[in-house]
Motif scaffolding. Structure first.
Motif, PDB file in Angstrom:
ATOM      1  N   GLY A 174      20.727 -14.998 -46.507  1.00 14.47           N
ATOM      2  CA  GLY A 174      22.017 -15.558 -46.753  1.00 14.47           C
ATOM      3  C   GLY A 174      22.748 -15.863 -45.695  1.00 14.47           C
ATOM      4  O   GLY A 174      23.685 -16.286 -45.552  1.00 14.47           O
ATOM      5  N   ASN A 175      22.298 -15.909 -44.250  1.00 16.83           N
ATOM      6  CA  ASN A 175      23.001 -16.111 -43.096  1.00 16.83           C
ATOM      7  C   ASN A 175      23.072 -17.688 -42.941  1.00 16.83           C
ATOM      8  O   ASN A 175      23.790 -18.423 -42.483  1.00 16.83           O
ATOM      9  N   GLY A 176      22.066 -18.332 -43.667  1.00 16.24           N
ATOM     10  CA  GLY A 176      22.286 -20.037 -43.752  1.00 16.24           C
ATOM     11  C   GLY A 176      23.176 -20.588 -44.750  1.00 16.24           C
ATOM     12  O   GLY A 176      23.511 -21.810 -45.017  1.00 16.24           O
ATOM     13  N   VAL A 177      23.778 -19.637 -45.845  1.00 16.59           N
ATOM     14  CA  VAL A 177      24.654 -20.025 -46.713  1.00 16.59           C
ATOM     15  C   VAL A 177      26.401 -19.685 -46.314  1.00 16.59           C
ATOM     16  O   VAL A 177      26.348 -18.361 -45.666  1.00 16.59           O
ATOM     17  N   LYS A 178      27.129 -20.523 -46.473  1.00 17.34           N
ATOM     18  CA  LYS A 178      28.582 -20.390 -46.099  1.00 17.34           C
ATOM     19  C   LYS A 178      29.446 -20.181 -47.125  1.00 17.34           C
ATOM     20  O   LYS A 178      29.353 -20.959 -48.139  1.00 17.34           O
ATOM     21  N   VAL A 179      30.403 -19.146 -46.960  1.00 13.41           N
ATOM     22  CA  VAL A 179      31.400 -18.917 -48.003  1.00 13.41           C
ATOM     23  C   VAL A 179      32.677 -18.799 -47.226  1.00 13.41           C
ATOM     24  O   VAL A 179      32.779 -18.433 -46.146  1.00 13.41           O
ATOM     25  N   VAL A 180      33.716 -19.058 -48.119  1.00 16.74           N
ATOM     26  CA  VAL A 180      35.088 -18.705 -47.783  1.00 16.74           C
ATOM     27  C   VAL A 180      35.591 -17.270 -48.098  1.00 16.74           C
ATOM     28  O   VAL A 180      35.499 -17.244 -49.310  1.00 16.74           O
TER      29      VAL A 180
END
Length: 295
Positions: A174-180
């Motif tokens: 999940g380090n390559g997925v960006k969330v707000v």
């Protein structure tokens, strides 16, 4: 915690399904899972081990100077639980341990494979077993057994964070997925699960997570073995974590093109999942410690 850094072209270094109907936790300061979460797991375990195990832990903690890590003290089991993350400050000495924090199973595969993604035992499931064996062996010097206690305490916590047992499309858990995040800041999905979900779990109102649990609770929650725990985390990532951000179960190789917002309802649900994972980790760790030290 333990967000992943890049050590070689192919190796990532580990960062760090319904919620159980357990009593909710009291508010806690806003700190990352890597510290407060690991402290919580360790302290739940200490509150639920036998008196003989507690005495053995106290005796091992006296060997702290033998670790040779003055910047990372281990005078309590809570500090022991965070110690493997603290070692990042001396990466020149301890970098070989960093891949031990995770074992990512691709969520689009049919199942979690405990034999995969564990080169020469450099993964969290194998290191839980190694640490348990070292801790239980009274012929090994106390400083090495204390080191094993710290690794065991930490890695049981890590394995219960869903993104320490799962990934999608080589996103390093999940380090390559960006969330707000709720404060509007953009961060990785892994960091969100390390920090925000644990903070949410500890902020839920009710009795504290750290307490002596009933025999019925321990029987219901301190179940299974390392492979079972990894499969649970992987399944949460497959069924909850990735579908939340993709809006559906992601297809093989599918990637997001922009950061995704986590809704208030999702935050609340994720906090309950994190609470359950912290509780199970603590009680399961207590069982392992009793098996290793309680005789």
């Amino acid at each position: 915690m333990f967000s992943r850094l890049i050590a070689t072209p192919v190796r990532r270094i580990a960062a760090l399904v319904a919620a159980a109907a357990l009593p909710l936790a009291a508010p806690s300061p806003a700190l990352a899972w890597g510290e407060v979460g690991h402290h919580t797991v360790a302290n739940i375990a200490l509150a639920n081990v036998s008196p003989a195990t507690a005495a053995a832990i106290a005796e091992l903690l006296k060997a702290e100077k033998g670790l040779g890590t003055p910047k990372c003290p281990v005078t309590t089991i809570a500090q022991a639980g965070y110690w493997p993350d603290c070692l990042r400050s001396d990466s020149w000495r301890w970098a070989y341990t960093f891949p031990w924090h995770y074992q990512d199973g691709e969520v689009t595969l049919p199942a979690f494979d405990i034999k995969a993604n564990c080169p020469q035992t450099a993964c969290v499931t194998a290191q839980i077993e190694r640490s348990r064996r070292v801790l239980a062996d009274k012929s090994i010097p106390a400083p090495q057994r204390l080191e094993a206690l710290a690794f065991l305490t930490h890695f049981v916590g890590d394995l219960h964070q869903p993104l320490h047992a799962a990934e999608h499309a080589h996103d390093a858990g999940g380090n390559g997925v960006k969330v707000v995040r709720a404060d509007g800041k953009i961060d990785s999905l892994h960091w969100y699960w390390d920090k925000d979900t644990a903070e949410g779990a500890l902020a839920l109102m009710g009795p504290p997570l750290v307490r002596a649990y009933s025999a019925d609770d321990r029987a219901a929650l301190a179940t299974g073995g390392v492979e079972d725990w990894a499969k649970e985390s992987w399944a949460i990532a497959r069924d909850v974590v990735y579908p939340q951000v993709f809006g559906h179960a992601p297809a093989e190789g599918e990637k997001l093109s922009a950061p995704v917002s986590i809704t208030a309802e999702q935050n609340a649900a994720n906090a309950r999942i994190a609470r359950d994972r912290l509780t199970r980790a603590g009680l399961r760790l207590a069982r392992l410690l009793d098996e290793a030290l309680g005789q």
